[in-house]
Enzyme design. Structure first.
Site, PDB file in Angstrom:
ATOM      1  N   ALA A  85       0.853  -1.191   0.000  1.00 50.00           N
ATOM      2  CA  ALA A  85       0.000   0.000   0.000  1.00 50.00           C
ATOM      3  C   ALA A  85       0.884   1.235   0.000  1.00 50.00           C
ATOM      4  O   ALA A  85       2.103   1.140   0.156  1.00 50.00           O
ATOM      5  CB  ALA A  85      -0.884   0.017   1.244  1.00 50.00           C
ATOM      6  N   LYS A  86       0.300   2.377  -0.194  1.00 48.80           N
ATOM      7  CA  LYS A  86       1.029   3.641  -0.040  1.00 48.80           C
ATOM      8  C   LYS A  86       0.023   4.738   0.233  1.00 48.80           C
ATOM      9  O   LYS A  86      -1.116   4.669  -0.231  1.00 48.80           O
ATOM     10  CB  LYS A  86       1.802   3.973  -1.323  1.00 48.80           C
ATOM     11  N   GLY A  87       0.478   5.742   0.975  1.00 45.07           N
ATOM     12  CA  GLY A  87      -0.373   6.900   1.222  1.00 45.07           C
ATOM     13  C   GLY A  87       0.345   8.149   0.776  1.00 45.07           C
ATOM     14  O   GLY A  87       1.581   8.170   0.673  1.00 45.07           O
TER      15      GLY A  87
END
Ligand code: NAD
Length: 415
Positions: free
Chosen positions: A106-108
């Protein structure tokens, strides 16, 4: 980056598709592996210190969760748009699979220049962003960590904001301060892993690390700890840089002193050691090892023909463009890809999460030893595949990782 280069997302897709060709993965499975499983786009309103309201764009992209909870950093940067975050989320899926830790990818991102905000504004921004994504994160769902523009303090705010709504859950974020359940060795982990992998690759190439020369671009979390560790094992760090300037000393720099200066002054500007060069010159220095540890796309088709290092360790995510990678491959320069080279951070994040869940703290020696074990295993999985198939380390790393994720999908049997 030259106009003709692929974007970061196009690059990630190109490497992915090449590995699918190599592994003969069918079209349906490609689609499952390619597309993010969930994307959340949020507006983050913040009351600024002057009373005005400013709204920032925020994202959380959960690329693939078949091997465990989603895992990936949060980047605060103006360039952290949805495509950027998608590309980085995909890299996380391959990274966790390659080093075989039980997470997805994931990444934000929040589109903000953190230097423009006060500490109080950053605190409010982080709390609001965490609140907006809190229904999709958690110790068994998705575990954020620091990335560019964020640090242990940001993670402390995230943990607190998440905990206010959900109860005490230190395992909901990693990269926290030690005092709040962070792991010994986490802050240094990415840079240390960069050095571990460089030593393995150098040994494999017959290059003696002791006395070898290295140039490092970027002197933030990753670059500074990589430089410190390299100096500790006897590598000669002859050049380093940050966004403000670069310095070069053929005799080697005293990294402790440079770090002290950078911490005191806030940057390398005015650093009295070495000769001033620019960031482009640093990349083309005649060194044994080159470590791009700053931002993406810095080695591109313009400068790749002039690179003199024999070994490049991709400490940053995607520092080499797709076009440059082809040039370096043709020129026989060994590139250790980002999904392996900077995996030390997520490996020790995994240890932090495990410690939080068990409510049991490890000593730093144990953390560093286990880090070396996992990253070495990732290195050998990659190198064995590269040698067996006669392909590059990047092609091999992608093949190992994509195969592991595809196999997990088949085994779960949900499609
Ligand atoms: P950071 O914000 O701590 O440091 C970034 C450094 O790069 C700073 O020294 C900055 O001055 C420098 N920089 C910025 N723009 C530059 C430019 N145009 N030219 C030269 N230097 C420039 O960030 P970080 O956490 O060290 O991350 C660096 C890279 O490593 C990013 O690509 C990040 O995604 C990747 N990474 C970080 C971690 C981690 O644990 N922090 C883990 C894996 C990958």
């Amino acid at each position: 980056m030259p106009d003709t280069e692929l974007t970061m997302l196009e690059t990630a897709h190109a490497y992915f598709n090449e590995s699918c060709d190599l592994l003969e993965i069918n079209e349906g499975m490609r689609q499952v592996l390619l597309n993010p499983w969930r994307e959340l786009s949020v507006a983050v309103p913040v009351r600024m210190d002057n009373g005005a309201i400013q709204v920032f764009n925020g994202f959380r992209v959960q690329h693939n969760g078949v091997r465990g909870p989603y895992k990936g950093g949060v980047r605060y940067a103006p360039a952290a748009d949805s495509d950027h975050t998608r590309a980085l989320a995909m890299l996380m899926t391959w990274k966790t699979a390659l080093v075989d830790i039980p997470f997805g990818g994931a990444k934000g991102g929040v589109q903000v220049r953190p230097a423009d905000l006060s500490t109080a504004e950053l605190n409010r921004l982080t709390r609001r962003y965490t609140g907006a994504i809190s229904h999709i994160i958690g110790p068994n769902r998705d575990i954020p960590a620091p990335d560019m523009g964020t640090n242990a303090q940001t993670m402390a705010w995230m943990m607190d904001a998440y905990g206010q709504a959900n109860g005490y859950a230190p395992g909901a974020v990693t990269g926290k301060p030690i005092e709040l359940g962070g792991s010994y060795g986490r802050e240094a982990a990415t840079g240390r892993g960069v050095c571990d992998v460089a030593a393995l690759a150098a040994a494999d190439m017959g290059l003696e690390m002791e006395g070898a020369t290295v140039a490092i671009q970027g002197f933030g979390n990753v670059g500074s700890f990589a430089a410190l560790r390299m100096a500790e094992i006897g590598v000669k760090v002859v050049a380093i840089s940050d966004a403000t300037c670069a310095t070069h000393s053929p005799a080697g720099l005293d990294i402790d002193k440079v770090l002290e200066h950078s911490a005191r002054e806030g940057s390398l500007k005015g650093c009295p050691w070495g000769e001033r060069i620019n960031n482009d010159e640093l990349l083309e220095l005649d060194v044994d090892v080159l470590v791009p540890a700053a931002i993406e796309g810095v080695i591109n088709t313009r400068n790749a023909p002039g690179i003199k290092a024999k070994l490049i360790i991709e400490a940053a995510n995607s520092p080499i463009t797709y076009g440059a990678d082809l040039i370096l491959k043709e020129r026989g320069i060994t590139v250790i890809p980002d999904i392996l080279a900077n995996a030390g951070g997520v490996i020790v994040s995994y240890f932090e999460w495990a410690q939080n869940i068990q409510r049991f703290r490890w000593r730093e020696e144990r953390v560093n030893l286990e880090l070396l074990t996992l990253i070495s295993q990732g290195y050998w999985r990659t190198t064995d595949m590269a040698k067996e198939r006669g392909i590059t380390h990047r092609e091999a790393a992608y093949a190992v990782a994509v195969n592991a994720v595809a196999t997990a999908i088949e085994l779960r049997g949900f499609i």
